[in-house]
Write a protein that holds these residues in place. Structure first.
Motif, PDB file in Angstrom:
ATOM      1  N   GLU A   1      41.835  41.155  42.806  1.00  0.00           N
ATOM      2  CA  GLU A   1      42.663  42.359  42.667  1.00  0.00           C
ATOM      3  C   GLU A   1      43.455  42.329  41.366  1.00  0.00           C
ATOM      4  O   GLU A   1      43.590  43.343  40.681  1.00  0.00           O
ATOM      5  CB  GLU A   1      43.623  42.464  43.856  1.00  0.00           C
ATOM      6  N   SER A   2      43.967  41.152  41.009  1.00  0.00           N
ATOM      7  CA  SER A   2      44.731  41.018  39.767  1.00  0.00           C
ATOM      8  C   SER A   2      43.855  41.282  38.548  1.00  0.00           C
ATOM      9  O   SER A   2      44.265  41.975  37.607  1.00  0.00           O
ATOM     10  CB  SER A   2      45.347  39.621  39.681  1.00  0.00           C
ATOM     11  N   VAL A   3      42.642  40.749  38.565  1.00  0.00           N
ATOM     12  CA  VAL A   3      41.709  40.962  37.449  1.00  0.00           C
ATOM     13  C   VAL A   3      41.344  42.439  37.350  1.00  0.00           C
ATOM     14  O   VAL A   3      41.290  43.005  36.247  1.00  0.00           O
ATOM     15  CB  VAL A   3      40.443  40.100  37.625  1.00  0.00           C
ATOM     16  N   LEU A   4      41.115  43.076  38.482  1.00  0.00           N
ATOM     17  CA  LEU A   4      40.781  44.502  38.490  1.00  0.00           C
ATOM     18  C   LEU A   4      41.923  45.335  37.916  1.00  0.00           C
ATOM     19  O   LEU A   4      41.693  46.322  37.212  1.00  0.00           O
ATOM     20  CB  LEU A   4      40.472  44.951  39.921  1.00  0.00           C
ATOM     21  N   GLY A   5      43.158  44.917  38.200  1.00  0.00           N
ATOM     22  CA  GLY A   5      44.305  45.658  37.703  1.00  0.00           C
ATOM     23  C   GLY A   5      44.482  45.548  36.198  1.00  0.00           C
ATOM     24  O   GLY A   5      44.924  46.491  35.540  1.00  0.00           O
ATOM     25  N   VAL A   6      44.097  44.406  35.603  1.00  0.00           N
ATOM     26  CA  VAL A   6      44.378  44.162  34.195  1.00  0.00           C
ATOM     27  C   VAL A   6      43.207  44.467  33.274  1.00  0.00           C
ATOM     28  O   VAL A   6      43.391  44.641  32.059  1.00  0.00           O
ATOM     29  CB  VAL A   6      44.825  42.686  34.002  1.00  0.00           C
TER      30      VAL A   6
END
Length: 442
Positions: free
Chosen positions: A76-81
């Protein structure tokens, strides 16, 4: 009689000369917009409205996507950034590409590709293809980030139009961020996130494409010739301290974007954290690790995001444009930076929920005030020189996105309160940079 005539004629000539000088100064400060200036402005604002939607979209759908696809916290963090990483990379290459192929071609490439990749993003079957499509969307946004502003600056009738244009395109970004939050409240409980993507940005990229096809920058009319002559007279030499100005300007906008972009995901993460802490489940200390849907932003919370991310920026950008005429750059921008630091510092004490949202709204409002000045500074030919404008604009946009990536990464990978603390630090450093910027005239 002859001496009398000579004596009387000299003052008349002097008065006429002074009157002519006054009229010249008045004409310089009273800028007349042409019809094509307005069309170029509408085109720029529509592009930036679409950018506002794309830039703030991760704050609206990332938690929903993670919930539906059962994505891990790291995923989720990678998708956000990912969007912001590729925005920065494509911005860095946008001006060399525009110099070789032309600004108009780069705008065509970006706008058409944005539509294609939005469709791809909506029909992707798994996490990895979604990740790729978001990266490609970031490339499209980055290609026009600096190019669209330079295209506007090079084609309008007067360089003095640019500050007003920069203010209004920033207003369009704020409107886009409000629009995406409002649509989230209206639609995300009724349709899935794939359909939601199709309803958001695609309609806003079509009108700029139509305007581009009109070839408005190419004309042999008398009006166009006058515009060209005017731009030639407004050519500014490159300052001797160009590199130092560029370094300080880049630090200014880079540190500004740490909070500006970081808050896109920080506000939803604060909401999610508060929802989780207020959960009545006895397993709330462990359930978040296994259930990505626990505490996800929903319903009226999208309106709160719209108010913080977009609504507060309306007032901020408007007041920022007005106050810049009343106060010196260093005075106004240092005070604004200090207000951002103070507002974020209050959140660290974990006051009531609405106090936190109010503080974030105030911080976002003063960010809007400061970003108005940063957008004008990006296209300030008097500050950077006319010949260095494209290079300075590209580098500053790139550094801005690097700062934005830093802020988004902090919000994605760290606890929201740790991120808020680091926003306090970055805002304090920004105040120091502003106090060292002595060359800004406005």
């Amino acid at each position: 009689m002859s001496p009398m005539i000579t004596s009387n004629s000299t003052p008349d000539t002097e008065e006429e000369r002074q009157g002519s000088e006054r009229n010249t100064l008045l004409k310089r400060h009273i800028v007349k917009w042409t019809g094509k200036d307005y069309i170029f402005l509408v085109q720029w604002m529509l592009i930036k409205f679409g950018h506002g939607i794309e830039i703030y979209l991760p704050g609206i759908i990332t938690q929903q996507v993670s919930c539906e696809m059962d994505i891990s916290p790291l995923g989720e963090s990678v998708l956000g950034v990912i969007l912001y990483v590729f925005m920065a990379l494509s911005t860095l290459i946008s001006m060399p590409l525009a110099k070789k192929l032309g600004n108009k071609f780069v705008l065509y490439l970006s706008l058409y590709s944005s539509i294609i990749f939005a469709v791809v993003c909506a029909i992707v079957p798994n996490y990895w293809t979604l990740l790729i499509s978001r990266a490609l969307t970031g490339i499209c946004v980055g290609l026009t980030a600096a190019t669209s502003g330079v295209y506007f600056t090079q084609n309008v009738s007067s360089i003095e139009i640019v500050p007003t244009g920069a203010f209004l395109q920033g207003f369009a970004i704020a409107l886009g961020s409000t629009w995406i939050g409002f649509l989230g409240w209206c639609l995300l409980d009724l349709i899935n996130w794939r359909e939601f993507i199709l309803c958001t940005s695609i309609p806003w990229f079509i009108p700029p494409i139509i305007i581009l096809h009109c070839n408005l920058e190419k004309s042999d009319s008398h009006e166009e010739q006058l515009d060209t002559d005017s731009r030639k007279k407004e050519h500014f030499k490159e300052p001797t301290d160009f590199n130092l100005r560029l370094c300080k300007g880049s630090l200014f906008i880079g540190l500004l974007m740490v909070f500006g972009y970081g808050s896109i995901l920080l506000v939803p993460e604060l909401m999610k954290s508060n929802n989780f802490e207020n959960s009545e489940s006895p397993l709330n200390s462990t359930i978040l690790e296994y259930d990505p849907c626990q505490g996800v932003v929903h319903g009226a919370e999208y309106l709160v995001i719209a108010a913080i991310s977009g609504g507060s920026q309306f007032f901020g950008r408007y007041f920022g444009f007005l106050l810049r005429k009343c106060f010196k750059f260093r005075v106004l921008q240092s005070v604004i930076g200090a207000l951002t630091a103070i507002s974020c510092a209050v959140v660290l004490f974990k006051p009531g929920l609405w106090v936190q949202y109010t503080c974030m709204g105030i911080a976002k409002m003063v960010y809007g005030m400061q970003s108005t000045e940063s957008l004008i500074l990006l296209l300030d030919a008097e500050y950077f020189g006319s010949d260095g404008l494209a290079a300075s604009s590209t580098l500053m946009f790139t550094v801005a996105y690097v700062g934005g990536i830093g802020g988004v990464a902090l919000a994605s990978f760290l606890n929201p309160y740790t991120t808020t603390l680091l926003c306090v630090v970055s805002s304090s450093l920004l105040v120091c940079v502003v106090l060292s910027m002595t060359g800004v005239q406005h």
